[in-house]
Motif scaffolding. Structure first.
Motif, PDB file in Angstrom:
ATOM      1  N   GLU A  46     127.406 153.117  39.944  1.00  0.00           N
ATOM      2  CA  GLU A  46     126.912 153.101  41.318  1.00  0.00           C
ATOM      3  C   GLU A  46     128.068 152.608  42.192  1.00  0.00           C
ATOM      4  O   GLU A  46     128.512 151.465  42.054  1.00  0.00           O
ATOM      5  CB  GLU A  46     125.702 152.181  41.477  1.00  0.00           C
ATOM      6  CG  GLU A  46     125.182 152.147  42.899  1.00  0.00           C
ATOM      7  CD  GLU A  46     124.026 151.171  43.107  1.00  0.00           C
ATOM      8  OE1 GLU A  46     123.693 150.905  44.280  1.00  0.00           O
ATOM      9  OE2 GLU A  46     123.471 150.658  42.109  1.00  0.00           O
ATOM     10  N   TRP A  47     128.559 153.470  43.038  1.00  0.00           N
ATOM     11  CA  TRP A  47     129.695 153.147  43.898  1.00  0.00           C
ATOM     12  C   TRP A  47     129.265 152.191  45.002  1.00  0.00           C
ATOM     13  O   TRP A  47     128.186 152.335  45.554  1.00  0.00           O
ATOM     14  CB  TRP A  47     130.266 154.429  44.497  1.00  0.00           C
ATOM     15  CG  TRP A  47     130.796 155.363  43.451  1.00  0.00           C
ATOM     16  CD1 TRP A  47     130.092 156.324  42.791  1.00  0.00           C
ATOM     17  CD2 TRP A  47     132.115 155.392  42.926  1.00  0.00           C
ATOM     18  NE1 TRP A  47     130.908 156.958  41.882  1.00  0.00           N
ATOM     19  CE2 TRP A  47     132.154 156.403  41.945  1.00  0.00           C
ATOM     20  CE3 TRP A  47     133.274 154.656  43.184  1.00  0.00           C
ATOM     21  CZ2 TRP A  47     133.311 156.700  41.233  1.00  0.00           C
ATOM     22  CZ3 TRP A  47     134.426 154.965  42.479  1.00  0.00           C
ATOM     23  CH2 TRP A  47     134.444 155.970  41.510  1.00  0.00           C
TER      24      TRP A  47
ATOM     25  N   MET B 267     133.970 155.828  47.685  1.00  0.00           N
ATOM     26  CA  MET B 267     134.445 157.199  47.504  1.00  0.00           C
ATOM     27  C   MET B 267     135.230 157.663  48.732  1.00  0.00           C
ATOM     28  O   MET B 267     136.266 158.323  48.605  1.00  0.00           O
ATOM     29  CB  MET B 267     133.275 158.136  47.210  1.00  0.00           C
ATOM     30  CG  MET B 267     132.632 157.861  45.863  1.00  0.00           C
ATOM     31  SD  MET B 267     131.213 158.925  45.585  1.00  0.00           S
ATOM     32  CE  MET B 267     131.728 159.742  44.093  1.00  0.00           C
ATOM     33  N   GLU B 268     134.765 157.277  49.897  1.00  0.00           N
ATOM     34  CA  GLU B 268     135.439 157.680  51.135  1.00  0.00           C
ATOM     35  C   GLU B 268     136.812 157.033  51.255  1.00  0.00           C
ATOM     36  O   GLU B 268     137.766 157.666  51.709  1.00  0.00           O
ATOM     37  CB  GLU B 268     134.586 157.297  52.361  1.00  0.00           C
ATOM     38  CG  GLU B 268     133.256 158.023  52.440  1.00  0.00           C
ATOM     39  CD  GLU B 268     132.126 157.361  51.644  1.00  0.00           C
ATOM     40  OE1 GLU B 268     130.994 157.858  51.747  1.00  0.00           O
ATOM     41  OE2 GLU B 268     132.361 156.375  50.899  1.00  0.00           O
TER      42      GLU B 268
ATOM     43  N   SER C 189     139.487 158.875  49.220  1.00  0.00           N
ATOM     44  CA  SER C 189     139.951 160.088  49.909  1.00  0.00           C
ATOM     45  C   SER C 189     140.850 159.742  51.086  1.00  0.00           C
ATOM     46  O   SER C 189     141.890 160.380  51.299  1.00  0.00           O
ATOM     47  CB  SER C 189     138.763 160.925  50.383  1.00  0.00           C
ATOM     48  OG  SER C 189     138.049 161.417  49.276  1.00  0.00           O
TER      49      SER C 189
ATOM     50  N   ARG D 125     135.000 162.228  37.300  1.00  0.00           N
ATOM     51  CA  ARG D 125     134.245 163.459  37.584  1.00  0.00           C
ATOM     52  C   ARG D 125     133.440 163.321  38.876  1.00  0.00           C
ATOM     53  O   ARG D 125     133.372 164.249  39.682  1.00  0.00           O
ATOM     54  CB  ARG D 125     133.323 163.807  36.412  1.00  0.00           C
ATOM     55  CG  ARG D 125     134.049 164.448  35.239  1.00  0.00           C
ATOM     56  CD  ARG D 125     133.086 165.024  34.203  1.00  0.00           C
ATOM     57  NE  ARG D 125     132.123 164.058  33.681  1.00  0.00           N
ATOM     58  CZ  ARG D 125     132.366 163.207  32.687  1.00  0.00           C
ATOM     59  NH1 ARG D 125     133.548 163.193  32.102  1.00  0.00           N
ATOM     60  NH2 ARG D 125     131.417 162.381  32.265  1.00  0.00           N
ATOM     61  N   GLN D 126     132.809 162.165  39.066  1.00  0.00           N
ATOM     62  CA  GLN D 126     132.049 161.951  40.302  1.00  0.00           C
ATOM     63  C   GLN D 126     132.966 161.985  41.521  1.00  0.00           C
ATOM     64  O   GLN D 126     132.615 162.565  42.548  1.00  0.00           O
ATOM     65  CB  GLN D 126     131.288 160.621  40.243  1.00  0.00           C
ATOM     66  CG  GLN D 126     130.120 160.647  39.286  1.00  0.00           C
ATOM     67  CD  GLN D 126     129.342 159.337  39.290  1.00  0.00           C
ATOM     68  OE1 GLN D 126     129.494 158.491  40.160  1.00  0.00           O
ATOM     69  NE2 GLN D 126     128.493 159.178  38.285  1.00  0.00           N
ATOM     70  N   LEU D 127     134.123 161.387  41.398  1.00  0.00           N
ATOM     71  CA  LEU D 127     135.070 161.383  42.520  1.00  0.00           C
ATOM     72  C   LEU D 127     135.570 162.785  42.835  1.00  0.00           C
ATOM     73  O   LEU D 127     135.632 163.173  44.002  1.00  0.00           O
ATOM     74  CB  LEU D 127     136.269 160.490  42.206  1.00  0.00           C
ATOM     75  CG  LEU D 127     136.093 159.022  42.476  1.00  0.00           C
ATOM     76  CD1 LEU D 127     137.271 158.249  41.924  1.00  0.00           C
ATOM     77  CD2 LEU D 127     135.941 158.765  43.964  1.00  0.00           C
TER      78      LEU D 127
ATOM     79  N   SER E 211     134.174 165.590  42.298  1.00  0.00           N
ATOM     80  CA  SER E 211     133.136 166.393  42.935  1.00  0.00           C
ATOM     81  C   SER E 211     132.926 165.986  44.395  1.00  0.00           C
ATOM     82  O   SER E 211     132.407 166.766  45.189  1.00  0.00           O
ATOM     83  CB  SER E 211     131.818 166.317  42.155  1.00  0.00           C
ATOM     84  OG  SER E 211     131.253 165.037  42.257  1.00  0.00           O
ATOM     85  N   ALA E 212     133.370 164.783  44.754  1.00  0.00           N
ATOM     86  CA  ALA E 212     133.268 164.312  46.145  1.00  0.00           C
ATOM     87  C   ALA E 212     134.597 164.459  46.886  1.00  0.00           C
ATOM     88  O   ALA E 212     134.739 163.979  48.005  1.00  0.00           O
ATOM     89  CB  ALA E 212     132.816 162.853  46.169  1.00  0.00           C
ATOM     90  N   GLY E 213     135.592 165.095  46.245  1.00  0.00           N
ATOM     91  CA  GLY E 213     136.873 165.344  46.906  1.00  0.00           C
ATOM     92  C   GLY E 213     137.909 164.245  46.742  1.00  0.00           C
ATOM     93  O   GLY E 213     138.903 164.220  47.460  1.00  0.00           O
ATOM     94  N   GLY E 214     137.735 163.338  45.783  1.00  0.00           N
ATOM     95  CA  GLY E 214     138.697 162.259  45.559  1.00  0.00           C
ATOM     96  C   GLY E 214     139.239 162.291  44.154  1.00  0.00           C
ATOM     97  O   GLY E 214     138.829 163.102  43.326  1.00  0.00           O
TER      98      GLY E 214
END
Length: 184
Positions: free
Chosen positions: A35-36, A41-42, A45, A82-84, A86-89
């Motif tokens: 859980e980020w 995540m932002e 990026s 993988r989660q990153l 898929s979110a562009g990071g």
């Protein structure tokens, strides 16, 4: 042979993992526990867009204590990546210390140079991604994170919850202002 004068130096943002990038669920190794924290995540990026390498430096004493294996930790980090993605990071590198002097797994029950607050993890990152020390920093939730950064010679900052994006934005504003003051 690479020397300090001919290495390609760049800014590196180093993050502690638990309670900095991720909500800490204590000895995490199950990808379902990812859980980020807000803004994590932002911020990855944002920093990539600003030319930073992104690394994680994490003490993982659960390995020395026998709670999980290094292979399980690597699978956990792969799931984070993988989660990153898929979110562009993306995180450029995960660096961990599996040691703890009171561990129950003999090979990891040692005093080492990589366990924060020692600077060993930051040194490993620098060997992999040569750092511009003036522009690089480490952010974590404990004083030992800051001590590790300072022992290596880069800035260290505490994160105490809330938006990680807001905290890193503050740090970038501070470092930019400081660099402007250093210009003759």
């Amino acid at each position: 042979m690479t020397t300090e004068s001919n290495r390609q130096l760049g800014p590196v943002a180093i993050f502690d993992r638990d309670d900095t990038l991720l909500v800490d669920r204590h000895y995490m190794f199950d990808p379902q526990d990812i859980e980020w924290v807000p803004g994590a995540m932002e911020v990855i990026s944002l920093l990539r867009d600003k030319g930073f390498r992104i690394c994680v430096a994490t003490n993982q004493s659960g390995i020395a204590r026998g709670f999980f294996t290094e292979a399980q930790m690597h699978r956990f980090h792969d799931a984070m990546q993988r989660q990153l993605v898929s979110a562009g990071g993306v995180i450029d590198g995960f660096f961990h210390c599996p040691h703890h002097p009171e561990g129950t797994v003999a090979e990891y029950a040692v005093v080492c140079r990589c366990r924060k607050p020692a600077p060993g993890l930051v040194e490993q990152i620098d060997r992999t991604f040569p750092m511009d020390r003036a522009r690089s920093f480490l952010i974590g939730d404990k004083p030992r994170d800051v001590q590790s950064a300072e022992a290596f010679g880069i800035a260290g900052y505490l994160y105490k919850g809330g938006s990680l994006l807001d905290r890193v934005t503050e740090i970038l504003e501070l470092t930019t202002a400081h660099q402007r003051c250093d210009i003759p």
